[in-house]
Design a protein around this motif. Structure first.
Motif, short mmCIF file in Angstrom:
data_model
loop_
_atom_site.label_atom_id
_atom_site.label_comp_id
_atom_site.label_asym_id
_atom_site.label_seq_id
_atom_site.Cartn_x
_atom_site.Cartn_y
_atom_site.Cartn_z
N VAL A 170 0.87 -1.61 -0.10
CA VAL A 170 -0.07 -0.71 -0.03
C VAL A 170 1.02 0.98 -0.24
O VAL A 170 2.00 1.12 0.57
N THR A 171 0.77 2.13 -0.74
CA THR A 171 0.97 3.90 0.20
C THR A 171 -0.10 4.37 0.48
O THR A 171 -1.37 4.34 -0.04
N ALA A 172 0.79 5.44 1.12
CA ALA A 172 0.01 6.26 2.04
C ALA A 172 0.30 7.84 1.56
O ALA A 172 1.57 7.66 1.76
N ARG A 173 -0.49 9.11 1.28
CA ARG A 173 -0.18 9.58 1.52
C ARG A 173 -0.50 10.91 2.35
O ARG A 173 -2.27 11.02 3.13
N LEU A 174 0.47 11.95 3.20
CA LEU A 174 0.46 12.36 4.74
C LEU A 174 0.38 13.65 4.56
O LEU A 174 1.43 13.80 3.47
N PRO A 175 -0.37 14.67 4.36
CA PRO A 175 0.22 16.26 3.93
C PRO A 175 1.14 16.96 5.04
O PRO A 175 1.59 16.41 6.10
#
Length: 576
Positions: free
Chosen positions: A492-497
């Motif tokens: 999985v890939t997670a995008r965080l601010p």
């Protein structure tokens, strides 16, 4: 408010300047769209970064070191990435393209290790490696000294290793990181756990300090948090390595005799030079069988010396000069025979001519215990003379000697390496393996002969080594196991601010449905963090989990490594 800036160092580590977005005075930082794709591993090791900007204001020259720094509000500047500029924009362009590579992937491939690393804890040994590299001056003042925080002790004793001018990165990847292995446990969506064996990782972090060891910490990521997005990744199985063939190309052709105990007598053979190889399984073959070659140098530190049980010397070529008939052929010997296999170059055995005899050759005979493992060759070093011939003979104890015994011998014409090692190829070694047995109801035997030609027949010769050797199984495994590659399912890939996330070992991910209900919680190893900016200039961090091959493929350095590996293997095969 979040902001970033760059710090530029010259190739020798001298600071050139700092460029900020909105400085109170001086030249402002001008990037097109902000920094893009600054890749950092879970241990903090910096990999690759790309961006575009105005060459006149950036002031980044070839091989400069660039640090990208970040802060929130008016807080302390934190280093987020550091790398060597390998592509720099043209001064004739308004917008230039830049590419940085972490020091592990560029500078530490280019500089050499020049010192002996003494036996120590693996972490302490790697710290010493970097201390020596820094002291050598090859990196100027770019690299900061390691600490026990960035390279901790690993509670693994690591055998001494000679740098031998290997590239630093190659020595760590192929000789050191495989000496430790750790099992990590991860959480599946159904609450079950899975184990994964990993070797230490390493590199140079954003502070320009070397790192080596196992990443720690968990990054908690929840889709309920504003701005967080979690998506699946395609499973990348482009790289598969389940087995490694270690190759020693510097071997010798051999000649000798074999007897299959069938009463037909001895059979002569002559083998041409072939490599000595060791196949090593490094990963399960769940996804199929895939091999990679690993050429290694013929270096004494990779081999174990096998101790003999008895030793004696004879004058086998001589002129009598008034000696009695028969003449005395027992030379004078000083020193302990164990000096030939103790691995200490300072302990020696001195062999001198008998009275009234001028010696043209000496022969040293060694016998070995029944339990001695199958050798790969010999180590022999002499001062005041040369090793002219090496022979090993073996007879198993499984066949009655009467009417023909099961025997084999191999003879080569002296060591062919500066280290004094003479290795047998696979074909000759297989002949010895057929009779290199243990036990049995009949007398067996394992005997070695060294023939030494003195430079001056009237003067003694000094031996500092002379015994059978075999490749150290633990060091071969240490060299091969880091090369294992198998696909990881369900990455999985997670995008965080923002960029306010430090590297960590694992990510605990909570996935939610459109109504905000938790669907599943998983824990996966973090393989890569990417600090980036979107088209509006907003900062975000991408966390890639559970797919190492995909993470490594993001950097073109993996393609270069693959090319170099193939070229090296081709060269070794062509030389045999």
């Amino acid at each position: 408010m979040e902001e970033y800036r760059i710090r530029v160092l010259s190739p020798d580590g001298t600071e050139k300047h700092v460029r900020e977005l909105d400085p109170p005075s001086g030249t402002p930082l001008y990037l097109v769209g902000g920094p893009r794709r600054m890749e950092v591993g879970p241990l903090g090791d910096c990999r690759e970064a790309t961006f575009e900007g105005d060459p006149a204001t950036l002031g980044i020259g070839p091989r400069d070191t660039v640090q990208v720094q970040y802060r929130t509000g008016h807080g302390v500047w934190l280093n987020r990435y550091a790398g060597t500029a390998v592509i720099t924009g043209s001064t004739r362009s308004e917008v230039g393209r830049y590419k940085l590579q972490g020091l592990r992937y560029k500078r530490l491939i280019e500089i050499e290790v020049r010192t002996l690393l003494l036996e120590a804890d693996l972490g302490a040994q790697v710290r010493q490696l970097f201390v020596d590299v820094i002291a050598s001056g090859q990196l100027g003042s770019t690299l900061l000294p390691p600490t026990t925080a960035t390279i901790p002790d690993l509670n693994i004793t690591s055998a001494a290793i000679q740098g031998n001018f290997w590239p630093a990165a190659k020595l760590i990847d192929e000789r050191l990181k495989g000496r430790s292995r750790q099992t990590r446990t991860y959480l599946n969506p159904d609450g079950s756990t899975q184990a994964k064996d990993v070797n230490p990782d390493w590199g140079v972090n954003a502070d320009l300090r070397p790192t080596f060891g196992y990443p720690t910490g968990t990054l908690v990521i929840d889709e309920a948090t504003f701005g967080v997005e979690i998506d699946g990744l395609d499973t990348d199985s482009s790289t598969l390595v389940t087995d490694v063939r270690v190759v020693f190309a510097q071997t010798l052709g051999a000649q000798g005799l074999t007897n299959a105990a069938d009463g037909t007598g001895n059979h002569q053979y002559q083998d041409v030079k072939t490599p000595l190889t060791y196949p090593i399984s490094v990963a399960p073959r769940t996804f199929g069988e895939a091999w990679r070659g690993l050429p290694l140098p013929v270096e004494a530190s990779l081999f174990e010396r096998l101790p003999a049980s008895t030793a004696q010397a004879f004058a086998t070529g001589f002129i009598r000069q008034g000696a009695p008939d028969p003449p005395n052929i027992t030379p004078t010997v000083t020193g302990n025979w164990s000096a030939l296999w103790d691995g200490d170059a300072l302990t020696t055995v001195t062999i001198g001519p008998p009275p009234d005899v001028t010696v043209s050759t000496y022969t040293v005979q060694l016998t070995f215990p029944d339990a001695t493992p199958l050798p790969d060759g010999w180590e022999a070093r002499a001062t005041g003379g040369s090793i002219s011939q090496l022979t090993v003979e073996a007879r198993d104890g499984l066949v009655q000697p009467n009417g023909g015994s099961h025997t084999a011998s191999a003879t080569v014409n002296g060591p062919n390496t500066p280290t004094g090692l003479a290795l047998l190829g696979d074909a000759t070694r297989a002949r010895l393996a057929a009779v290199w047995t243990q036990g049995g109801g009949w007398p067996g035997g394992k005997t070695v002969y060294f023939q030494i030609t003195p430079a001056d027949p009237q003067q003694p010769v000094v031996l500092s080594a002379g015994t059978l050797v075999r490749a150290n199984p633990a060091l071969l495994d240490a060299s091969a196991t880091p090369l294992a590659r198998i696909p990881t399912l369900n990455p999985v890939t997670a995008r965080l601010p923002g960029w306010n996330y430090s590297p960590a070992a694992t990510a605990q991910l909570t996935l939610r449905d459109p109504l905000g209900n938790a669907v599943e919680t998983r824990e996966l190893p973090i393989e890569l963090l990417v600090y980036d900016t979107n088209d509006d200039g907003e900062l975000y961090t991408e966390v890639r989990c559970g797919q190492r091959d995909e993470a490594e493929a993001l950097s073109f350095t993996s393609a270069i490594a693959s090319r170099d590996q193939n070229a090296t293997t081709d060269a070794v095969q062509a030389s045999t």
